[in-house]
Design a protein around this motif. Structure first.
Motif, mmCIF file in Angstrom:
data_model
loop_
_atom_site.group_PDB
_atom_site.id
_atom_site.type_symbol
_atom_site.label_atom_id
_atom_site.label_comp_id
_atom_site.label_asym_id
_atom_site.label_seq_id
_atom_site.Cartn_x
_atom_site.Cartn_y
_atom_site.Cartn_z
ATOM 1 N N THR A 132 0.840 -1.192 0.000
ATOM 2 C CA THR A 132 0.000 0.000 0.000
ATOM 3 C C THR A 132 0.877 1.244 0.000
ATOM 4 O O THR A 132 1.886 1.297 0.714
ATOM 5 N N LEU A 133 0.511 2.244 -0.793
ATOM 6 C CA LEU A 133 1.267 3.501 -0.825
ATOM 7 C C LEU A 133 0.859 4.350 0.375
ATOM 8 O O LEU A 133 -0.118 5.091 0.327
ATOM 9 N N ILE A 134 1.596 4.228 1.463
ATOM 10 C CA ILE A 134 1.266 4.952 2.684
ATOM 11 C C ILE A 134 1.760 6.398 2.596
ATOM 12 O O ILE A 134 2.606 6.732 1.766
ATOM 13 N N ASP A 135 1.217 7.252 3.454
ATOM 14 C CA ASP A 135 1.663 8.650 3.547
ATOM 15 C C ASP A 135 2.983 8.659 4.319
ATOM 16 O O ASP A 135 3.010 8.439 5.532
ATOM 17 N N LEU A 136 4.081 8.896 3.608
ATOM 18 C CA LEU A 136 5.404 8.748 4.204
ATOM 19 C C LEU A 136 5.646 9.740 5.337
ATOM 20 O O LEU A 136 6.202 9.389 6.381
#
Length: 299
Positions: A132-136
């Protein structure tokens, strides 16, 4: 309304902590006259006498003692925070938060992380393997590894490796009569979340073809390792990263379908925040990773 500054309070606390104007002026890097003037300004602004002065020593008035108890602790805390920040910047210790795709992390990065931890025993890694592309920034990530989607505002992206996706099946699968991706409709397929459509390019003719695997989908997964197992088990044809497929093709466990077709090159990259002062622990891992990929052909 009071008109003094935190510097005025800091000068007052320094004089008390060090026991003399001379030592305080040397520590603070200001002249004796400036130091004396600042403390007198503080007293005038407060309309209170904080210090008893004589030729031999400096002592506190009752109200001065109250001020020193409160603000002396404040500046001690600030000094501790500044030291901790300095240590984080200059010493190889502390925690690094990392995120990477599940299979890429296991395949490319496990040896890097283990070798790095052995070399720097005071550094800890917090690794989040997720597709999943998480909020870095919200998750406080220091370093992110990504395949595709590798450009973010205010983050530096360093390419580590170029990969391709290729079509593969079990060697027993009767797919040798295929001459074009549009013929895939009649074959069983395995698809992986995030890897559709199957974007293909002919390496001989440069023809491009975007294939949407909608028909005869036997298995849909969200993780590359499960997709690999399904292909090896002869469930169907799939679109799989070359770094996974090539060792299995060489071992006779998989066969490439339409070998002249593959995806265009995709970048596996390392991302970190574009800031002027990166903590030393983070900089060390960045440099260690770049050296590793430079020195090793990872397959």
């Amino acid at each position: 309304m009071f008109n003094y500054s935190l510097d005025d309070l800091r000068y007052f606390c320094a004089v008390l902590k060090l026991g003399s104007y001379k030592k305080a002026s040397e520590r603070l890097g200001v002249s004796l006259s400036t130091l004396s003037r600042k403390i007198r300004f503080l007293e005038q602004n407060l309309q209170l006498t904080l210090l008893n002065r004589d030729s031999r020593r400096i002592t506190l008035t009752n109200i001065g003692e109250l001020y020193y108890e409160r603000y002396g602790k404040l500046f001690d805390d600030v000094a501790c925070i500044e030291q901790e920040l300095s240590d984080q910047k200059h010493k190889p210790e502390g925690l690094i938060r990392i995120t990477a795709p599940i299979f890429l992390g296991k395949h490319f990065l496990s040896a890097i992380f283990c070798g790095f931890l052995k070399q720097y025993p005071e550094i800890k890694l917090d690794l989040r393997l997720t597709n999943t592309l998480i909020d870095l920034e919200e998750e406080g990530i220091d370093i992110a590894f990504r395949a595709r989607n590798s450009t973010l505002d205010n983050w530096i992206s360093r390419e580590l490796k170029l990969t391709h996706n290729i079509l593969c099946s079990h060697p027993k699968n009767l797919n040798r009569l295929l001459t074009h991706p549009k013929q895939l409709d009649e074959h069983d397929k395995i698809i992986c979340l995030g890897l559709t459509p199957w974007e293909l390019k002919n390496t001989l003719t440069n023809e491009k073809y975007s294939y949407q695997p909608n028909k005869q989908v036997r298995f849909e997964v969200d993780e590359i390792e499960m997709m690999r197992i399904a292909i090896e088990s002869d469930v169907g044809i799939s679109y799989i990263p070359d770094y996974v497929a090539h060792p299995l093709i060489e071992a006779g466990k998989l066969e490439q379908v339409l070998p002249e077709w593959q995806s265009e090159a995709q970048s596996f990259s390392m991302l970190y925040l574009n800031r002027s002062q990166i903590p030393k622990r983070v900089r060390l891992l960045i440099e260690y990773t770049l050296r590793y990929f430079l020195a090793n052909t990872v397959v």
